[in-house]
Design a protein around this motif. Structure first.
Motif, short mmCIF file in Angstrom:
data_model
loop_
_atom_site.label_atom_id
_atom_site.label_comp_id
_atom_site.label_asym_id
_atom_site.label_seq_id
_atom_site.Cartn_x
_atom_site.Cartn_y
_atom_site.Cartn_z
N ASP A 112 -13.66 -6.16 -5.03
CA ASP A 112 -12.80 -5.02 -4.87
C ASP A 112 -13.54 -3.79 -5.40
O ASP A 112 -13.27 -2.73 -5.06
CB ASP A 112 -11.65 -5.16 -5.06
CG ASP A 112 -10.69 -6.18 -4.39
OD1 ASP A 112 -11.02 -6.44 -3.09
OD2 ASP A 112 -9.75 -6.74 -4.79
N ILE A 118 -7.51 -5.33 -11.70
CA ILE A 118 -6.61 -4.93 -10.49
C ILE A 118 -5.16 -5.56 -10.37
O ILE A 118 -5.11 -6.57 -10.31
CB ILE A 118 -7.40 -5.14 -9.15
CG1 ILE A 118 -9.00 -4.27 -9.10
CG2 ILE A 118 -6.77 -4.56 -7.69
CD1 ILE A 118 -9.85 -4.45 -7.98
N ARG A 125 -2.20 -5.39 -7.72
CA ARG A 125 -1.74 -5.01 -6.30
C ARG A 125 -0.11 -5.13 -6.18
O ARG A 125 0.54 -5.79 -6.96
CB ARG A 125 -2.37 -5.85 -5.33
CG ARG A 125 -3.92 -5.52 -5.49
CD ARG A 125 -4.35 -6.26 -4.01
NE ARG A 125 -6.01 -5.83 -3.82
CZ ARG A 125 -6.46 -4.89 -3.49
NH1 ARG A 125 -5.61 -3.74 -3.06
NH2 ARG A 125 -7.76 -4.70 -3.23
N ASN A 126 0.16 -4.56 -5.16
CA ASN A 126 1.70 -4.36 -4.63
C ASN A 126 2.58 -4.00 -5.83
O ASN A 126 3.69 -4.45 -5.97
CB ASN A 126 1.99 -5.64 -4.18
CG ASN A 126 1.11 -5.75 -3.07
OD1 ASN A 126 0.97 -5.34 -2.18
ND2 ASN A 126 0.60 -7.40 -2.92
N ASP A 144 -5.10 5.16 -9.45
CA ASP A 144 -4.69 4.51 -8.12
C ASP A 144 -5.80 4.16 -7.38
O ASP A 144 -6.90 4.67 -6.96
CB ASP A 144 -4.20 5.67 -7.32
CG ASP A 144 -3.51 5.35 -6.05
OD1 ASP A 144 -3.93 4.56 -5.50
OD2 ASP A 144 -2.39 6.03 -5.57
N ASP A 155 -6.43 3.03 -4.56
CA ASP A 155 -6.60 3.66 -2.97
C ASP A 155 -7.35 4.81 -2.98
O ASP A 155 -7.89 5.14 -1.99
CB ASP A 155 -5.43 3.43 -2.46
CG ASP A 155 -4.49 2.22 -2.18
OD1 ASP A 155 -5.20 1.37 -1.98
OD2 ASP A 155 -3.39 2.09 -2.19
N SER A 158 2.08 5.12 -5.11
CA SER A 158 0.92 4.26 -5.46
C SER A 158 1.21 2.68 -5.48
O SER A 158 2.34 2.42 -5.89
CB SER A 158 0.35 4.63 -6.79
OG SER A 158 -0.17 5.94 -6.96
N THR A 159 0.73 1.79 -4.90
CA THR A 159 0.91 0.30 -4.91
C THR A 159 -0.12 -0.32 -5.48
O THR A 159 0.19 -1.41 -5.84
CB THR A 159 1.17 0.08 -3.42
OG1 THR A 159 -0.06 0.44 -2.52
CG2 THR A 159 2.27 0.94 -2.96
N ASN A 160 -1.20 0.15 -5.71
CA ASN A 160 -2.26 -0.71 -6.25
C ASN A 160 -3.00 0.07 -7.44
O ASN A 160 -3.30 1.20 -7.53
CB ASN A 160 -3.46 -0.96 -5.06
CG ASN A 160 -2.98 -1.82 -3.94
OD1 ASN A 160 -2.28 -2.54 -4.10
ND2 ASN A 160 -3.04 -1.22 -2.75
N GLY A 217 4.20 -6.46 -9.37
CA GLY A 217 2.92 -6.56 -8.73
C GLY A 217 2.25 -7.81 -9.14
O GLY A 217 2.86 -8.74 -9.97
#
Length: 800
Positions: free
Chosen positions: A204, A222, A224-225, A269, A271, A330-332, A388
């Motif tokens: 990633d 990292i 996530r979620n 963030d 993303d 933000s989610t990731n 997460g």
């Protein structure tokens, strides 16, 4: 550095006296400045139970609550919060309570109903910015109990002053290490229970580092979620106890781990990171970058940035960028943990006036070997507080891995320097307690490896300091040192210090006041005195424009001293200064040369009081007399010669003072326009002597002692009448050249100018005759004296 006692006890089981802990750490070099209660302002808030809650009959948005606070009678409280309801446990401020903002709770009457207190929100108590409603507490809390006890809030926080070399003590862990060492207690690290959810972080993101010297290591994880929300109470309360405002779970975790373990981290963030790339590289000259505080910064090529594939996203070690910050949507998360060169971070933070808790630690150095553990700890807490999942693996680029440092240690030399007699086992216990490795197979010279968190242990003498520090520097007995002095060595008076001390003693004895001025002056001061600009040495970081260069002469400081004295009503100014002037020299190692100087300044009446002295102001003869007195009477050198100089930058007239072929200084009157600027209404006379040259002459000058005369002298006085233009020195020289061997000395004792005959004057001289081998008879003295008078009449236009 603020240190929470309860947080400290999570690392080390200290149960002793609070003050004893502070005192012990102070003696270890961590100075205690104070002990505070971070929640003192809410100590009177109690837990209340809302027994009844009804709408106010006269106001739709108000509620009338009956609240049980553990007392005999319930309280009636009118509340405007929309979420208040029956059966809730709430924080209550009773009448007389002073709120954190300073408001005192009083009895009130709201729309006809009396209110005896206030049900509080988190914002009103200073716990968060949440003011949508009252703070609804856990139902298990006991009614009437104080809020600080029910929440188990920290009541003891130490405030320590940390010296710049102890970067390891900018965390709770650092103080726990010191506490464990001081009280011989075990140290427990936080339990790491990181659960990875699969995948591969390397797929990633990739990390590029342009210059390993600027960034020895960079690691990324990292998560996530994630869901950005309020942090759990235990985390928020700990941050609040250290004066840190909670923001959100993701940001709070990075701050929490920084205070806990000392490693600053940053959450991007993911993303918003373009091209799946993180690159550590310097900024380009003059580029603009907007930081998290929404301020646009102008950068230089000396600033280090974190870039993604297309743009900068953070100022390395200082502050993140607004274009990659975590938001509620933000989610990731891309979690950064890195090591940056301290000097680079420090210069950027200072130049941009952008201090932060992160830069404060990066400036002093972080523990490179602990970085991965800190990142795993933060990733675990983020996953636990946000729901997460941590992607498996860490993306790392470590072009300069940590190299263990080895130092020699000689216990006998350590004891000699400290003046102690401790067993080697004590030193070994100290080193191992600090995390060092010890190889004592060679009893006379150990090999000690310093841990990565002790960046201040750089050489053997640092290990000596650790032994003394832990033993207790206050416990080392005071013993006068042995001083060995060779009989053939230089005495103090022959050193540079002794020479300068001798000059200062002369100045004080001559009735002058010593001035001590700054070595820093302004360009304007030197321009005013017409001093050349090419000799000046500029100050890199001047305190002000008035102190931006080193002085190239003592005159600016002395003239400013004169100005200050005149402003205070002191017109009788007699000052001297022994100091250095500085001249730029590109061939010197420091690009600067220093010269010792003695400056004299005289202004105003010749005497401090008029009566019974003759009135008159100082002139050239006063300054000249001081110079002659220093050179001839004090330093025992030959009489100096004086010659008029053609031109000078700030003196007019200006006289050069020489000894033989060497010029030793200048005497002159400050130019009128310059003197006017310093508010001098009368002439200002100055002298500046070259002390370096004078010292060379003094060192080379040999003083010969002659035996005292045994036979008595015979004296004769003579008054010479001659033209007023005839110098007295010419008469003295003519007497000395008369060829009389028994003539010992000639002194001018009086001058008389007859009234109305100003073209002539009478000069009286006293002549001393002495024979070193016998007593002189009057007949012999009279014969030699007649020779002197005859020589005078023959060689000079005089009469008796």
């Amino acid at each position: 550095m603020l240190v929470s006692l309860n947080w400290l006890r999570e690392f080390v089981p200290y149960e002793g006296e609070i003050q004893a802990l502070g005192d012990k750490l102070t003696m270890l070099g961590l100075e205690l400045e104070g002990i505070e209660d971070p929640f003192e302002q809410v100590q009177d808030i109690v837990i209340g139970h809302v027994v009844e809650c009804e709408k106010h009959p006269e106001a739709e948005k108000l509620s009338v609550c009956t609240v049980d606070v553990g007392e005999a009678e319930t309280l009636t409280i009118v509340c405007g919060a929309p979420n208040v309801g029956k059966g809730q446990k709430v924080p209550v401020a009773k009448v007389g309570t002073v709120m954190p903002e300073g408001m005192k709770i009083k009895k009130a009457k709201l729309r006809g109903i009396k209110s005896f207190g206030m049900i509080c929100s988190e914002r009103e108590l200073g716990f968060s910015e949440d003011h949508d409603g009252i703070w609804v507490l856990d139902d298990s809390f006991k009614v009437g109990e104080k809020l600080v006890d029910a929440l188990n809030l920290e009541r003891t926080v130490f405030d320590f002053d940390i010296t710049p070399n102890r970067a390891d003590c900018l965390s709770i862990l650092g103080f726990a290490r010191e506490t464990a060492l001081a009280f011989d207690l075990p140290l427990t690290m936080p339990e790491l229970n990181l659960v990875e959810a699969g995948g591969n972080a390397a797929d990633d993101i990739k990390i590029l580092i342009d210059d390993p010297e600027l960034c020895p290591a960079y690691h990324a994880r990292i998560i996530r979620n994630v869901e950005t929300r309020k942090s759990p109470d235990w985390m928020r309360f700990k941050l609040l106890s250290l004066g840190q405002r909670p923001i959100s779970n993701i940001v709070d975790v990075t701050n929490y781990v920084m205070f806990e373990l000392g490693q600053p981290q940053h959450a991007f963030d993911l993303d918003l990171i373009e091209d799946a790339t993180i690159r550590v590289a310097p900024a380009t000259e003059g580029m603009k970058f907007t930081t998290l505080d929404d301020m646009e910064r102008t950068l230089t090529s000396n600033d280090l940035l974190i870039w993604d594939g297309k743009k900068p996203v953070a100022l390395a070690g200082v502050m993140g960028g607004a274009n990659s910050e975590m938001t509620d949507k933000s989610t990731n998360v891309l979690l950064e943990a890195a090591v940056f060169r301290p000097g680079t971070v420090r210069k950027t933070a200072r130049r941009l006036a952008l201090p932060s808790d992160a830069s404060y630690r990066f400036e002093r150095g972080v523990d490179q070997q602990l970085t991965r553990f800190c990142q795993d700890r933060a990733a675990q807490l983020m996953a636990e507080t946000s729901g997460g999942q941590v992607v498996s693996g860490v993306v790392s680029n470590e072009p300069k891995p940590w190299n263990d440092r080895q130092h020699g240690y000689r216990h006998a030399r350590c004891m000699s320097l400290l003046g102690l007699d401790l067993e080697p086992a004590f030193a070994k216990k100290v080193f191992e307690g600090e995390g060092c490795t010890v190889d004592d197979s060679n009893a006379d010279n150990w090999t000690v490896g310093s841990p990565s968190h002790r960046l201040d242990l750089e050489r053997e003498v640092d290990l000596y300091e650790e032994v003394g520090r832990v033993f207790g520097l206050d416990q080392i007995p005071a013993v006068l040192p042995k001083v060995a002095k060779r009989m053939d060595g230089k005495v103090a008076s022959e050193t540079e210090y002794g020479f300068l001390k001798n000059i200062k003693e002369w100045g004080a004895g001559a009735g002058l006041n010593e001035a001590i001025n700054y070595s820093f002056v302004g360009d304007e001061d030197l321009d005013r005195l017409n001093l050349p600009a090419d000799e000046r040495v500029a100050i890199a970081n001047p305190l002000s424009a008035d102190q931006n260069v080193l002085r190239t002469a003592l005159a600016p400081g002395l003239l400013n001293t004169l100005k200050n004295n005149l402003a205070q009503g002191n017109n009788h100014v007699r000052i001297f200064e022994v100091a250095k002037r500085f001249v730029a020299d590109s061939e010197s190692e420091t690009e600067t040369r220093e010269f010792g100087r003695l400056g004299l300044l005289m202004h105003g009446p010749r005497h401090a009081t008029e009566w019974p002295w003759e009135a008159g102001d100082v002139d050239y003869l006063d300054v000249k007399g001081h110079v002659e007195h220093l050179v001839v009477n004090h330093l025992k050198l030959d009489e100096p010669t004086f010659a008029l100089a053609e031109e000078h930058a700030y003196l007019e007239p200006c006289v050069e003072v020489s000894l033989g072929e060497k010029q030793i200084g200048l005497i002159g009157k400050v130019k009128t326009d310059i003197a006017d600027f310093y508010h001098a209404k009368k002439d200002v006379w100055m002298a500046e002597l070259q002390l370096d040259v004078l010292r060379e002459i003094v060192d080379a000058h040999k003083i010969v002692f002659e035996p005292l005369p045994v036979f008595p002298p015979s004296r004769r006085d003579v008054t010479v009448i001659g033209p007023s233009t005839l110098p007295a020195q010419a008469i003295r020289e003519a007497i000395a050249n008369a060829g009389v061997k028994i003539l010992e000395s000639v002194e001018l004792v009086a001058e008389f100018v007859p009234e109305g005959q100003e073209e002539e004057r009478n000069l009286s001289f006293r002549l001393t005759y002495r024979d070193p081998k016998k007593t002189l008879k009057d007949k012999q003295v009279d014969k030699e004296h007649k020779k002197v008078l005859a020589a005078l009449e023959k060689n000079l236009p005089i009469r008796f």
